[in-house]
Design an enzyme around this catalytic site. Structure first.
Site, mmCIF file in Angstrom:
data_model
loop_
_atom_site.group_PDB
_atom_site.id
_atom_site.type_symbol
_atom_site.label_atom_id
_atom_site.label_comp_id
_atom_site.label_asym_id
_atom_site.label_seq_id
_atom_site.Cartn_x
_atom_site.Cartn_y
_atom_site.Cartn_z
ATOM 1 N N LYS A 164 -69.339 -3.554 -105.383
ATOM 2 C CA LYS A 164 -68.054 -3.393 -105.428
ATOM 3 C C LYS A 164 -67.148 -4.634 -105.810
ATOM 4 O O LYS A 164 -67.485 -5.718 -105.084
ATOM 5 C CB LYS A 164 -67.678 -2.764 -104.128
ATOM 6 C CG LYS A 164 -66.150 -2.330 -104.246
ATOM 7 C CD LYS A 164 -66.059 -1.226 -103.244
ATOM 8 C CE LYS A 164 -64.707 -0.995 -102.687
ATOM 9 N NZ LYS A 164 -64.531 0.225 -101.862
ATOM 10 N N ARG A 173 -59.891 2.863 -97.576
ATOM 11 C CA ARG A 173 -59.943 4.231 -97.650
ATOM 12 C C ARG A 173 -61.019 4.881 -96.577
ATOM 13 O O ARG A 173 -61.715 3.981 -95.912
ATOM 14 C CB ARG A 173 -60.752 4.610 -99.057
ATOM 15 C CG ARG A 173 -59.588 4.579 -100.127
ATOM 16 C CD ARG A 173 -60.156 4.789 -101.270
ATOM 17 N NE ARG A 173 -60.749 6.305 -101.294
ATOM 18 C CZ ARG A 173 -62.091 6.627 -101.689
ATOM 19 N NH1 ARG A 173 -62.814 5.741 -102.015
ATOM 20 N NH2 ARG A 173 -62.401 7.826 -101.480
ATOM 21 N N ARG A 175 -72.965 8.747 -105.854
ATOM 22 C CA ARG A 175 -73.895 7.680 -105.946
ATOM 23 C C ARG A 175 -74.918 8.397 -106.975
ATOM 24 O O ARG A 175 -75.034 9.594 -107.431
ATOM 25 C CB ARG A 175 -74.972 7.536 -104.800
ATOM 26 C CG ARG A 175 -74.243 6.343 -103.815
ATOM 27 C CD ARG A 175 -74.622 6.693 -102.703
ATOM 28 N NE ARG A 175 -73.358 6.314 -101.980
ATOM 29 C CZ ARG A 175 -73.069 5.249 -101.286
ATOM 30 N NH1 ARG A 175 -73.865 4.206 -101.596
ATOM 31 N NH2 ARG A 175 -71.840 5.166 -100.659
HETATM 32 C C1 BTN Z 1 -61.167 0.602 -100.349
HETATM 33 O O1 BTN Z 1 -61.519 1.374 -99.237
HETATM 34 O O2 BTN Z 1 -61.936 0.631 -101.294
HETATM 35 C C2 BTN Z 1 -59.552 0.575 -100.629
HETATM 36 C C3 BTN Z 1 -59.376 -1.000 -100.255
HETATM 37 C C4 BTN Z 1 -57.903 -1.420 -100.471
HETATM 38 C C5 BTN Z 1 -57.706 -2.633 -99.686
HETATM 39 C C6 BTN Z 1 -56.043 -3.191 -100.191
HETATM 40 S S1 BTN Z 1 -55.837 -4.728 -99.680
HETATM 41 C C7 BTN Z 1 -54.330 -4.524 -100.115
HETATM 42 C C8 BTN Z 1 -53.748 -3.526 -99.469
HETATM 43 N N1 BTN Z 1 -53.492 -3.316 -98.066
HETATM 44 C C9 BTN Z 1 -54.445 -2.882 -97.196
HETATM 45 O O3 BTN Z 1 -54.178 -2.914 -96.094
HETATM 46 N N2 BTN Z 1 -55.274 -2.130 -98.047
HETATM 47 C C10 BTN Z 1 -55.061 -2.429 -99.584
#
Ligand code: BTN
Length: 272
Positions: A129, A60, A261
């Protein structure tokens, strides 16, 4: 660590096997990007792309997402919905509920949720996380299609990380087969997404709030590294907006481009 075998996975999905079409890749750019291309070419709802490695995994807020076959499960699920995009508000929170249900069904303990869509592991006063969710939405004449991307740490990630991170191995689980984990997640996501289709996020709100790391507690919102709001977190509303009681009254926060937070902490300190 073996590549996910769709045949082994089907056996674990039982009656739900017909609702999913799983493709396991050694490597791709991003499972979200790969699945988006397949969705645009007409792939059906329930298509799953799982990859051992992503060359350009996305998180994100424009961040990258690192994963490795030894220590993570990285996949995306295509799910189509009827109706208007507004009816999808709260979807990422609903997916978080499905992820926690799945991991608890395997015996994990100490999991909680952070708005809008992180799965955390609580260890004493600290949080780390465990999983991230990236949902991407588009619509066409067939309706709305969502790409639900999930990155789950099976063991604690190594290296210099910008925030505390944990693996499910620290949540009270012994060595675990990735097929069992993926089957549990898909099973619980099917339940949550079916419920979401009928009642929206309202049908899952109470459960989300029970899992919320900082329900009814003093919190701060950070944007661009600075505190932008502070108050008591009253949870979320039926649309998944964060409810914050601040000095000017009850505020609804819609944008996920902020970081929530506990009060008195700074970014990265004991909390992702
Ligand atoms: C975050 O930032 O917390 C979200 C992370 C999401 C990662 C997943 S891995 C599978 C899918 N493919 C990606 O490129 N991103 C999501």
């Amino acid at each position: 660590m073996t590549l996910i075998d769709p045949v082994l996975l089907k056996a674990r999905l039982g009656d739900l096997a017909g609702r999913f079409d799983v493709d396991a890749l050694d490597v791709c750019d991003s499972t979200n990007s790969e699945l988006m291309r397949r969705a645009e070419a007409g792939a059906p709802s329930g298509t799953v792309v799982v990859a051992d490695r992503q060359r350009a995994g996305r998180g994100r807020r424009g961040r990258s997402w690192l994963s490795s076959p030894e220590s993570s499960l990285t996949f995306s699920l295509l799910w189509r919905f009827a109706g208007h995009p507004a009816s999808l508000s709260g979807l990422s929170l609903a997916v978080g509920v499905g992820l926690v249900r799945a991991m608890e069904s395997l015996g994990a303990q100490g999991l909680c949720l952070k708005w809008p869509n992180d799965v955390l592991l609580r260890t004493g006063q600290d949080f780390a996380k465990l999983a991230g969710i990236l949902i991407e939405l588009s619509s066409d004449r067939r309706g709305m299609q969502t790409i639900i991307g999930i990155g789950l740490n099976l063991s604690p990630p190594v290296g210099d990380l910008p925030q505390p991170a944990a693996g499910v191995s620290q949540a009270g689980l012994g060595p675990i087969d990735r097929h069992d984990v993926l089957a549990a997640i898909l099973t619980h996501l099917a339940g949550v997404l079916d419920r979401f289709s009928v009642r929206g996020f309202a049908g899952l709100k109470d459960e989300w709030q029970r899992l919320h790391a900082w329900q009814d507690q003093a919190v701060q919102l950070f944007g661009e590294g600075e505190v932008t709001k502070a108050g008591r977190c009253l949870g979320v509303d039926d649309d998944g907006a964060l409810l914050l009681e601040t000095e000017i009254g009850l505020e609804r926060i819609f944008s996920g481009d902020v970081s929530l937070r506990p009060a008195g902490t700074t970014i990265g300190e004991g909390c992702p």
